[in-house]
Every structure is written in C-alpha cells, then in structure tokens.
Design a protein around this motif. Structure first.
Motif, PDB file in Angstrom:
ATOM      1  N   HIS A  20       6.108   5.292 -19.739  1.00  0.00           N
ATOM      2  CA  HIS A  20       5.825   5.093 -21.154  1.00  0.00           C
ATOM      3  C   HIS A  20       7.135   4.783 -21.861  1.00  0.00           C
ATOM      4  N   ASP A  21       6.996   4.129 -22.983  1.00  0.00           N
ATOM      5  CA  ASP A  21       8.177   3.681 -23.698  1.00  0.00           C
ATOM      6  C   ASP A  21       7.815   3.589 -25.184  1.00  0.00           C
ATOM      7  N   GLU A  22       8.500   4.324 -26.020  1.00  0.00           N
ATOM      8  CA  GLU A  22       8.270   4.299 -27.472  1.00  0.00           C
ATOM      9  C   GLU A  22       6.784   4.484 -27.796  1.00  0.00           C
ATOM     10  N   GLY A  23       6.162   5.415 -27.078  1.00  0.00           N
ATOM     11  CA  GLY A  23       4.761   5.715 -27.359  1.00  0.00           C
ATOM     12  C   GLY A  23       3.773   4.811 -26.651  1.00  0.00           C
ATOM     13  N   ASP A  24       4.256   3.708 -26.033  1.00  0.00           N
ATOM     14  CA  ASP A  24       3.357   2.798 -25.308  1.00  0.00           C
ATOM     15  C   ASP A  24       3.052   3.362 -23.927  1.00  0.00           C
ATOM     16  N   ARG A  25       1.817   3.214 -23.519  1.00  0.00           N
ATOM     17  CA  ARG A  25       1.412   3.583 -22.167  1.00  0.00           C
ATOM     18  C   ARG A  25       0.488   2.511 -21.626  1.00  0.00           C
ATOM     19  N   LEU A  26       0.242   2.569 -20.324  1.00  0.00           N
ATOM     20  CA  LEU A  26      -0.760   1.695 -19.725  1.00  0.00           C
ATOM     21  C   LEU A  26      -2.129   2.360 -19.863  1.00  0.00           C
ATOM     22  N   THR A  27      -3.130   1.576 -20.245  1.00  0.00           N
ATOM     23  CA  THR A  27      -4.497   2.094 -20.188  1.00  0.00           C
ATOM     24  C   THR A  27      -4.907   2.191 -18.718  1.00  0.00           C
ATOM     25  N   GLU A  28      -5.997   2.919 -18.465  1.00  0.00           N
ATOM     26  CA  GLU A  28      -6.447   3.025 -17.071  1.00  0.00           C
ATOM     27  C   GLU A  28      -6.804   1.655 -16.510  1.00  0.00           C
ATOM     28  N   GLN A  29      -7.471   0.800 -17.316  1.00  0.00           N
ATOM     29  CA  GLN A  29      -7.824  -0.539 -16.833  1.00  0.00           C
ATOM     30  C   GLN A  29      -6.575  -1.356 -16.530  1.00  0.00           C
ATOM     31  N   GLU A  30      -5.551  -1.226 -17.372  1.00  0.00           N
ATOM     32  CA  GLU A  30      -4.294  -1.950 -17.121  1.00  0.00           C
ATOM     33  C   GLU A  30      -3.632  -1.464 -15.837  1.00  0.00           C
ATOM     34  N   MET A  31      -3.710  -0.161 -15.570  1.00  0.00           N
ATOM     35  CA  MET A  31      -3.172   0.374 -14.313  1.00  0.00           C
ATOM     36  C   MET A  31      -3.915  -0.193 -13.108  1.00  0.00           C
ATOM     37  N   ILE A  32      -5.242  -0.203 -13.205  1.00  0.00           N
ATOM     38  CA  ILE A  32      -6.066  -0.728 -12.114  1.00  0.00           C
ATOM     39  C   ILE A  32      -5.757  -2.201 -11.896  1.00  0.00           C
ATOM     40  N   SER A  33      -5.739  -2.972 -12.981  1.00  0.00           N
ATOM     41  CA  SER A  33      -5.484  -4.414 -12.865  1.00  0.00           C
ATOM     42  C   SER A  33      -4.082  -4.693 -12.338  1.00  0.00           C
ATOM     43  N   THR A  34      -3.117  -3.869 -12.742  1.00  0.00           N
ATOM     44  CA  THR A  34      -1.737  -4.035 -12.265  1.00  0.00           C
ATOM     45  C   THR A  34      -1.650  -3.755 -10.768  1.00  0.00           C
ATOM     46  N   ALA A  35      -2.295  -2.678 -10.314  1.00  0.00           N
ATOM     47  CA  ALA A  35      -2.270  -2.341  -8.888  1.00  0.00           C
ATOM     48  C   ALA A  35      -2.891  -3.459  -8.059  1.00  0.00           C
ATOM     49  N   VAL A  36      -4.020  -4.004  -8.527  1.00  0.00           N
ATOM     50  CA  VAL A  36      -4.687  -5.097  -7.800  1.00  0.00           C
ATOM     51  C   VAL A  36      -3.816  -6.346  -7.805  1.00  0.00           C
ATOM     52  N   TYR A  39       7.686 -14.984 -14.271  1.00  0.00           N
ATOM     53  CA  TYR A  39       8.407 -15.006 -12.985  1.00  0.00           C
ATOM     54  C   TYR A  39       7.974 -13.812 -12.141  1.00  0.00           C
ATOM     55  N   CYS A  40       7.795 -14.038 -10.849  1.00  0.00           N
ATOM     56  CA  CYS A  40       7.236 -13.020  -9.950  1.00  0.00           C
ATOM     57  C   CYS A  40       8.083 -11.742  -9.939  1.00  0.00           C
ATOM     58  N   ILE A  41       7.476 -10.644 -10.405  1.00  0.00           N
ATOM     59  CA  ILE A  41       8.181  -9.365 -10.463  1.00  0.00           C
ATOM     60  C   ILE A  41       8.466  -8.839  -9.051  1.00  0.00           C
ATOM     61  N   LEU A  79      -0.544  -6.502  -8.039  1.00  0.00           N
ATOM     62  CA  LEU A  79       0.607  -6.300  -7.145  1.00  0.00           C
ATOM     63  C   LEU A  79       0.188  -6.451  -5.686  1.00  0.00           C
ATOM     64  N   LEU A  80      -0.998  -5.967  -5.351  1.00  0.00           N
ATOM     65  CA  LEU A  80      -1.472  -6.115  -3.975  1.00  0.00           C
ATOM     66  C   LEU A  80      -1.769  -7.584  -3.671  1.00  0.00           C
ATOM     67  N   ASN A  81      -2.525  -8.243  -4.555  1.00  0.00           N
ATOM     68  CA  ASN A  81      -2.907  -9.640  -4.290  1.00  0.00           C
ATOM     69  C   ASN A  81      -1.689 -10.553  -4.239  1.00  0.00           C
ATOM     70  N   ALA A  82      -0.893 -10.511  -5.317  1.00  0.00           N
ATOM     71  CA  ALA A  82       0.289 -11.371  -5.373  1.00  0.00           C
ATOM     72  C   ALA A  82       1.320 -10.926  -4.358  1.00  0.00           C
ATOM     73  N   GLY A  83       1.369  -9.599  -4.133  1.00  0.00           N
ATOM     74  CA  GLY A  83       2.400  -9.044  -3.259  1.00  0.00           C
ATOM     75  C   GLY A  83       2.190  -9.329  -1.800  1.00  0.00           C
ATOM     76  N   ALA A  93       0.839  -1.205   0.000  1.00  0.00           N
ATOM     77  CA  ALA A  93       0.000   0.000   0.000  1.00  0.00           C
ATOM     78  C   ALA A  93       0.873   1.255   0.000  1.00  0.00           C
ATOM     79  N   GLU A  94       1.944   1.223   0.774  1.00  0.00           N
ATOM     80  CA  GLU A  94       2.896   2.342   0.809  1.00  0.00           C
ATOM     81  C   GLU A  94       3.523   2.538  -0.569  1.00  0.00           C
ATOM     82  N   MET A  95       3.898   1.426  -1.173  1.00  0.00           N
ATOM     83  CA  MET A  95       4.519   1.458  -2.497  1.00  0.00           C
ATOM     84  C   MET A  95       3.569   2.041  -3.540  1.00  0.00           C
ATOM     85  N   LEU A  96       2.300   1.601  -3.490  1.00  0.00           N
ATOM     86  CA  LEU A  96       1.312   2.074  -4.456  1.00  0.00           C
ATOM     87  C   LEU A  96       0.870   3.510  -4.184  1.00  0.00           C
TER      88      LEU A  96
END
Length: 400
Positions: A221-237, A351-353, A239-243, A151-154
């Motif tokens: 972002h990298d070479e024009g790539d970004r995370l969509t809002e849904q990808e950000m939400i899913s990534t945060a969840v 592999y677990c990030i 990281l919390l669940n797996a983390g 939670a602190e990290m996020l």
C-alpha cells in the motif's frame, strides 16, 4: 493487403517477407478483415507505444457507445472482468497506482533472489531431458521452468500447479485476432476457475502471510492506496500469463532458430559468454509477441493519414524488430549483435515489468542446455501453432 494474411499457414510459417512488403508500402495501412490500422516500422511502433493519445483501454474516458464500439457479450463477462482489472489493460490513474504497488512486491532484489532457484531448476530439467536421451524441449524444459518460477514467486503450492498452464493457454487464446466462440468459451471457463482458485489462496494468505508475491500484494500500500481483491487476482493471472507465455515461446522459437543457423549455434557452443546477447537477438529474430493493439483515444496523424478516435492500431512488433532502418541485415541471426533495441518487451508505461525475470530464465535454460546437452540437435521438424499474435511451436523434438 498482399502477402499479409495472419490466417494463412504459409504466412504463419514465416511472416517476415510480408512485413518487408508492408514497410515498403508505407508507415500505416488499413487492414479491413480486422478493422485495424497496421503500423510496421520500428520508429513508429516505438513512438506510439509511448503516445498518450493511444490507450490499452478506452473505458476510463468513454462508454462503449461513445467510442463507437459494441460492449462484449454478457456471457464473456468473467474473462473481461479478469482481463480488464490487470495493469496491462488499464490506463492512468489506475495503471499508475497498480503498477506502483506491484513494483513494491516485484523489486529487483526479489528477482535476483530467485536466480539460484531458476538456475538449479533449469539444470534439473535439462538433466532429466538428457537422461531420457532427448524428448520435447517445450514440454520438458521450456514450459515447466517459467511456470514453476512464477508459481514459486506467487506462492502457489506445487500440488496446485498442474492447471496453471492450461488455464493460461485458454485465456491467452482471446488475444488472437478475431477469436472464435469456442475460444471465448474456453477462456471464460478458465477465467472462472482461475479466479475461484486465487480467491481461496488470497483468503488463506490474509490469515497466514508468507514470503511470496501474493502476500506482498496483500500488504502493498502507498499513501492509502491498496489493491482491490479483483486487482490482485487479475495481477496474479497477468504475471502468470505474461510471465511464461513469452518465455516458453522465446525458448522454443530461439532453439529452432539456432538449429536452422548451425554456424551461430557452433559459435555459441564455443563461447558461452555470448548467452546474454544471444537471448536478446533470438527475441528479436523470431519475436514471441508479434502484434500489440492500442485504441486511438484522440485523433492522430501518421505520415499524412488521419486516424480517428475510436480506431484500433495494430503495432507489428515482429516487423519492427526486422526494420532495416534500425537493424543491419535484419534477416540474419547474429548472436554478437551489439546494437539491439528490439521491442519484444514493449515500451512506455506498459514496458514488461517481468523483463528482468524473463532474461534470467532464458539465460538459465540456454546455459544449462549448452553445458549439459552439448550435442543437442533437432530430431524432427516442428509444427507451428496456428496462432499469429502469440508466436510459438506445438513442440520441439530434440536428441541429445
């Protein structure tokens, strides 16, 4: 399938003898109750985790109908939207893009910077446990530490953290074998609430960026790539669940194993330099994630058995971590085990990030307990959770 019965309390109490039977029977076996192919040996699990003919999803290549599968019920959609946009359940090219962007905000330096915070928090939690004369190690130390750290990290404010663990537990219920409709309802509700909360937090961070992972994900972002809002939400969840699911269960499974192996616990108390190897061995000895699934995208053959496209493979991490072809005397807890290629953090592109952070957390809580609660002992036999895939305890009552 003999002793392999993932719904039997006796099996859940100690699945490792049944795994030995499975390994003796062969490299792959079909398990009719879940319509899965079980893979119990270390060499096969390790190879299949890296095999690109298998995938965490099939939807990048096939529709449900083409793959011979039924689409999930419409009422489960909020869970699947959340789950299916996280990098754990994606394959290249989306997985590659998201992992690369997340890695930018999840660097070794970020993790290393958290070390003093993790160490201090672990000490405070253990001091509180000692001050109370003992209590539930799960509720007092194992759970609050990784939840607070991620939670602190996020960048989730302290006042908002109470629902994080219940949301996570309800969502993770869907990763068990054949989850019930009640489990699905809870997961859907948690998915909706967690998504709504993160949507608001992301909007706030867009206006007022901070030095946190969500701000980093927005900026990454990298070479024009970004995370969509849904990808950000899913990534945060994710990281919390797996983390914290794995870290919580590794902590209580590990201490319960130490209490049942007093000679090893005494050796650890006498020599705290064993902590790093103890962390690895305890994750191997009683694996927090027992099974990991993959879809067969292109027909494969294992030991003369053809497994067709559309089938599901269940890789048994707990069995692989007890394979005598890889681990000498695997049923023995050995905190000095030098060669320990356990696969508790998976392998290959998935592999677990968060593995470096998990190791820091596990070492910090173990060190704090060894230093500040040197006479820690089991106060009552724990109840095991009625889960197979995510292996843990309902609680761990201790005296100090």
């Amino acid at each position: 399938m003999g002793a392999f019965d993932p719904w039997d309390p006796a099996f859940l109490a100690d699945p490792y003898p049944a795994y030995a039977e499975l390994r003796a029977r062969g490299r792959v076996q079909y398990f009719e109750p879940t319509n899965q192919w079980l893979v119990p040996r270390h060499a096969d699990v390790s190879a299949l985790l890296r095999d690109r003919r298998l995938g965490r999803t099939y939807q990048h290549r096939f529709t449900h109908e083409e793959f011979g599968r039924t689409a999930p019920p419409a009422e489960h959609e909020p869970f699947h939207t959340l789950n299916d946009h996280g990098m754990l359940d994606l394959e290249p090219p989306d997985h590659t893009r998201i992992r690369r962007l997340v890695s930018k905000a999840f660097t070794p330096r970020t993790v290393e910077r958290l070390k003093p915070y993790v160490t201090q928090l672990a000490g405070e939690l253990v001091d509180r446990l000692v001050g109370a004369g003992g209590g539930d190690l799960l509720a007092e130390v194992a759970e609050p530490l990784p939840v607070a750290v991620i939670a602190e990290m996020l960048g989730i404010p302290e006042a908002d953290r109470a629902p994080l663990r219940p949301w996570s537990a309800d969502i993770c219920g869907m990763y068990e074998l054949s989850p019930s409709e009640e489990t699905a309802r809870k997961a859907v509700r948690a998915s909706v609430e967690f998504t709504e909360y993160l949507r608001e937090l992301i909007a706030l961070r867009r206006k007022e960026p901070g030095d946190d992972l969500i701000s980093g994900l927005i900026a990454a972002h990298d070479e024009g790539d970004r995370l969509t809002e849904q990808e950000m939400i899913s990534t945060a969840v994710l990281l919390l669940n797996a983390g914290h699911e794995a870290t919580v269960n590794s902590t209580v499974n590990g201490w319960y194993a130490l209490f049942r192996n007093p000679g090893q616990l005494e050796a650890l108390r006498a020599d705290h330099s064993l902590v790093p190897s103890a962390v690895e061995e305890l994750m191997r000895y009683d694996t927090p994630l027992q099974l990991f699934e993959r879809w067969v995208l292109d027909e494969i053959e294992i030991d003369g058995t053809t497994i067709p496209r559309g089938a599901e493979i269940a890789m048994l991490f707990g069995s692989a971590n007890h394979d005598p072809d890889v681990f000498a005397d695997p049923g023995r807890l050995d905190l000095t085990r030098a060669e320990n290629p356990h696969i508790s953090f998976s392998a290959g592109i998935h592999y677990c990030i968060g593995a470096p952070l998990a190791r820091i957390e596990l070492a910090a809580s173990m060190t704090a307990l060894l230093e500040r609660a040197p006479t820690l002992s089991l106060a009552a036999e724990p109840q095991r959770k009625p889960n197979f895939v995510i292996r843990g305890l309902e609680g761990l009552s201790v005296s100090v």
